[in-house]
Motif scaffolding. Structure first.
Motif, PDB file in Angstrom:
ATOM      1  N   ILE A 187      44.435  49.917  30.948  1.00  0.00           N
ATOM      2  CA  ILE A 187      44.662  49.034  32.101  1.00  0.00           C
ATOM      3  C   ILE A 187      43.468  48.108  32.247  1.00  0.00           C
ATOM      4  O   ILE A 187      42.320  48.569  32.338  1.00  0.00           O
ATOM      5  CB  ILE A 187      44.870  49.840  33.395  1.00  0.00           C
ATOM      6  CG1 ILE A 187      46.049  50.817  33.246  1.00  0.00           C
ATOM      7  CG2 ILE A 187      45.090  48.912  34.582  1.00  0.00           C
ATOM      8  CD1 ILE A 187      46.211  51.747  34.419  1.00  0.00           C
ATOM      9  N   ASP A 188      43.723  46.799  32.246  1.00  0.00           N
ATOM     10  CA  ASP A 188      42.668  45.802  32.401  1.00  0.00           C
ATOM     11  C   ASP A 188      42.920  45.034  33.699  1.00  0.00           C
ATOM     12  O   ASP A 188      43.918  44.320  33.820  1.00  0.00           O
ATOM     13  CB  ASP A 188      42.662  44.844  31.205  1.00  0.00           C
ATOM     14  CG  ASP A 188      41.482  43.881  31.246  1.00  0.00           C
ATOM     15  OD1 ASP A 188      40.605  44.062  32.113  1.00  0.00           O
ATOM     16  OD2 ASP A 188      41.445  42.952  30.411  1.00  0.00           O
ATOM     17  N   ARG A 189      42.028  45.190  34.684  1.00  0.00           N
ATOM     18  CA  ARG A 189      42.190  44.537  35.982  1.00  0.00           C
ATOM     19  C   ARG A 189      40.907  43.780  36.340  1.00  0.00           C
ATOM     20  O   ARG A 189      40.076  44.277  37.110  1.00  0.00           O
ATOM     21  CB  ARG A 189      42.504  45.559  37.072  1.00  0.00           C
ATOM     22  CG  ARG A 189      43.889  46.197  36.957  1.00  0.00           C
ATOM     23  CD  ARG A 189      44.248  46.882  38.272  1.00  0.00           C
ATOM     24  NE  ARG A 189      45.539  47.536  38.214  1.00  0.00           N
ATOM     25  CZ  ARG A 189      45.719  48.831  38.022  1.00  0.00           C
ATOM     26  NH1 ARG A 189      44.672  49.622  37.859  1.00  0.00           N
ATOM     27  NH2 ARG A 189      46.933  49.357  37.987  1.00  0.00           N
ATOM     28  N   PRO A 190      40.702  42.578  35.798  1.00  0.00           N
ATOM     29  CA  PRO A 190      39.497  41.822  36.162  1.00  0.00           C
ATOM     30  C   PRO A 190      39.590  41.278  37.580  1.00  0.00           C
ATOM     31  O   PRO A 190      40.671  40.959  38.073  1.00  0.00           O
ATOM     32  CB  PRO A 190      39.488  40.685  35.137  1.00  0.00           C
ATOM     33  CG  PRO A 190      40.922  40.500  34.765  1.00  0.00           C
ATOM     34  CD  PRO A 190      41.539  41.862  34.823  1.00  0.00           C
ATOM     35  N   THR A 191      38.459  41.182  38.243  1.00  0.00           N
ATOM     36  CA  THR A 191      38.371  40.592  39.573  1.00  0.00           C
ATOM     37  C   THR A 191      37.618  39.278  39.473  1.00  0.00           C
ATOM     38  O   THR A 191      36.485  39.237  38.986  1.00  0.00           O
ATOM     39  CB  THR A 191      37.638  41.533  40.547  1.00  0.00           C
ATOM     40  OG1 THR A 191      38.357  42.769  40.624  1.00  0.00           O
ATOM     41  CG2 THR A 191      37.541  40.916  41.931  1.00  0.00           C
TER      42      THR A 191
ATOM     43  N   THR B 272      47.108  55.113  27.918  1.00  0.00           N
ATOM     44  CA  THR B 272      47.343  53.914  28.726  1.00  0.00           C
ATOM     45  C   THR B 272      46.037  53.158  28.886  1.00  0.00           C
ATOM     46  O   THR B 272      45.000  53.754  29.227  1.00  0.00           O
ATOM     47  CB  THR B 272      47.879  54.283  30.120  1.00  0.00           C
ATOM     48  OG1 THR B 272      49.073  55.069  29.973  1.00  0.00           O
ATOM     49  CG2 THR B 272      48.187  53.036  30.926  1.00  0.00           C
TER      50      THR B 272
ATOM     51  N   ALA C 270      34.767  42.537  35.351  1.00  0.00           N
ATOM     52  CA  ALA C 270      35.722  43.169  34.456  1.00  0.00           C
ATOM     53  C   ALA C 270      35.936  44.625  34.880  1.00  0.00           C
ATOM     54  O   ALA C 270      34.979  45.360  35.104  1.00  0.00           O
ATOM     55  CB  ALA C 270      35.228  43.107  33.017  1.00  0.00           C
ATOM     56  N   GLY C 271      37.170  45.008  35.011  1.00  0.00           N
ATOM     57  CA  GLY C 271      37.501  46.390  35.340  1.00  0.00           C
ATOM     58  C   GLY C 271      38.612  46.903  34.448  1.00  0.00           C
ATOM     59  O   GLY C 271      39.650  46.251  34.306  1.00  0.00           O
ATOM     60  N   TYR C 272      38.377  48.020  33.815  1.00  0.00           N
ATOM     61  CA  TYR C 272      39.397  48.525  32.911  1.00  0.00           C
ATOM     62  C   TYR C 272      39.396  50.053  32.926  1.00  0.00           C
ATOM     63  O   TYR C 272      38.405  50.692  33.280  1.00  0.00           O
ATOM     64  CB  TYR C 272      39.183  48.002  31.490  1.00  0.00           C
ATOM     65  CG  TYR C 272      37.795  48.234  30.930  1.00  0.00           C
ATOM     66  CD1 TYR C 272      37.436  49.450  30.348  1.00  0.00           C
ATOM     67  CD2 TYR C 272      36.835  47.235  30.986  1.00  0.00           C
ATOM     68  CE1 TYR C 272      36.174  49.658  29.845  1.00  0.00           C
ATOM     69  CE2 TYR C 272      35.567  47.429  30.483  1.00  0.00           C
ATOM     70  CZ  TYR C 272      35.235  48.642  29.913  1.00  0.00           C
ATOM     71  OH  TYR C 272      33.978  48.851  29.416  1.00  0.00           O
ATOM     72  N   GLN C 273      40.513  50.608  32.556  1.00  0.00           N
ATOM     73  CA  GLN C 273      40.682  52.052  32.463  1.00  0.00           C
ATOM     74  C   GLN C 273      41.401  52.395  31.171  1.00  0.00           C
ATOM     75  O   GLN C 273      42.307  51.657  30.748  1.00  0.00           O
ATOM     76  CB  GLN C 273      41.510  52.596  33.639  1.00  0.00           C
ATOM     77  CG  GLN C 273      40.798  52.575  34.972  1.00  0.00           C
ATOM     78  CD  GLN C 273      41.685  53.135  36.067  1.00  0.00           C
ATOM     79  OE1 GLN C 273      42.854  52.781  36.163  1.00  0.00           O
ATOM     80  NE2 GLN C 273      41.141  54.027  36.874  1.00  0.00           N
TER      81      GLN C 273
END
Length: 315
Positions: free
Chosen positions: A59-63, A57, A19-22
């Motif tokens: 931002i959710d960028r799951p890998t 803002t 899980a990657g988020y900002q």
């Protein structure tokens, strides 16, 4: 689709999810002073103005990390016929016999199902079609009794019917016709279900089931592919409807194709520069697709692996 084009099927499993988020916030403010001359007094009063703005803002960028399923164990299970209990589980769960049996069974007590696979094409025995319809009607009447006894040395699968004296006349006649088609001379009790060819025993039902690879071949040959791909040798010819006049059932599945992504689909995939999909409004194809996904689970196709790892960053 890969099988239709002569490619080896590939299966993937999820190995890890990261899980990657900002979360970003912004803010700003500004002000200014302007001078001007009054026409009435000639006085030059200052004018002060300002602006302010804020924003946020997320931002959710799951890998997601996929790992291919390979190895002799997976290949063996993919080619191994599914156990009869897997077929009966679907019937017991309420799946229509006219869908389950044509999809999963090659023959029952020597009565052959239809096949559209390349080099193995054959029409269904009319008795097979009639049998599937009778089993469906018995399902509706709650007169198809399935028991699976698990023992130390394996499992014993049984099919039974209610006694003729305690059933409505139409149900009793349907049960009698099923026994006649399957050559079950013993009138009452349970019938053992086993994998294999017809043994001739009057108290046994012999099922030759398909492997998951056979099921995929049967479905893949029904998909729509460009005629140019077939004529050029890139794809195998599709199934013909030569047996339609002999009373065969409709195609198991209807997979459409086109040059662009569909606007309304149940499931869609790009392959070989085209899109292939099942229409959202095609309920029969959706049921077949769901049945195949369920069969992959209950037939134990695959390898035992650790569950996926989910990594969540801590800030």
């Amino acid at each position: 689709m890969r099988l239709r084009y002569g490619d080896y099927p590939m299966f993937m499993e999820i190995g890890q999810v990261i899980a990657g988020y900002q979360f970003q916030t912004t803010g700003g403010a500004g002000f200014g002073i302007a001078n001007y001359t009054s026409a009435a007094t000639g006085v030059v009063p200052p004018a002060v103005g300002g602006t302010a703005a804020v924003g946020a803002t997320f931002i959710d960028r799951p890998t997601i990390i996929y790992a291919p399923l390979t190895g002799t164990d997976f290949v063996r299970k993919l080619m191994e016929p599914m156990p009869p209990s897997a077929v009966l589980f679907l019937l017991q769960a309420g799946y229509n016999a006219t869908v389950v049996m044509p999809l999963t069974v090659e023959s029952i007590n020597g009565i052959a199902n239809e096949s559209r696979r390349p080099g193995m094409s054959r029409p269904a025995d009319p008795r097979f079609l009639r049998l599937t319809q009778l089993l469906y009607e018995l399902q509706q009447a709650n007169a198809l009794q399935i028991r699976i006894n698990r023992k130390k040395d394996g499992e014993n699968t049984l099919i039974g019917f209610p006694p003729a004296g305690g059933s409505p006349a139409n149900v009793a006649s349907q049960i009698a016709e099923v026994r006649s088609i399957l050559h079950l001379s013993r009138p009452a009790g349970d019938y053992s279900v086993r994998y294999g060819g017809y043994s001739g025993k009057s108290d046994e039902i012999a099922l030759v089931t398909r492997s998951m690879l056979q099921v995929m071949l049967e479905l893949g040959i029904l998909t729509q592919v460009p005629e140019a791909d077939v004529s050029s040798g890139r794809a195998m010819p599709g199934a013909t409807m030569a047996h339609a006049s002999e009373g065969t059932t409709p195609p198991l599945i209807n997979v459409l194709s086109g040059p662009s992504a569909p606007s309304d689909s149940y499931v869609a995939v790009p392959y070989k520069g085209r899109w292939f999909w099942i229409a959202e409004t095609d309920i029969r194809s959706k049921l077949i697709f769901g049945s195949v996904m369920l069969l992959f689970s209950i037939s134990d196709v695959g390898v035992r692996s650790a569950p996926p790892v989910v990594t969540v960053p801590a800030n």
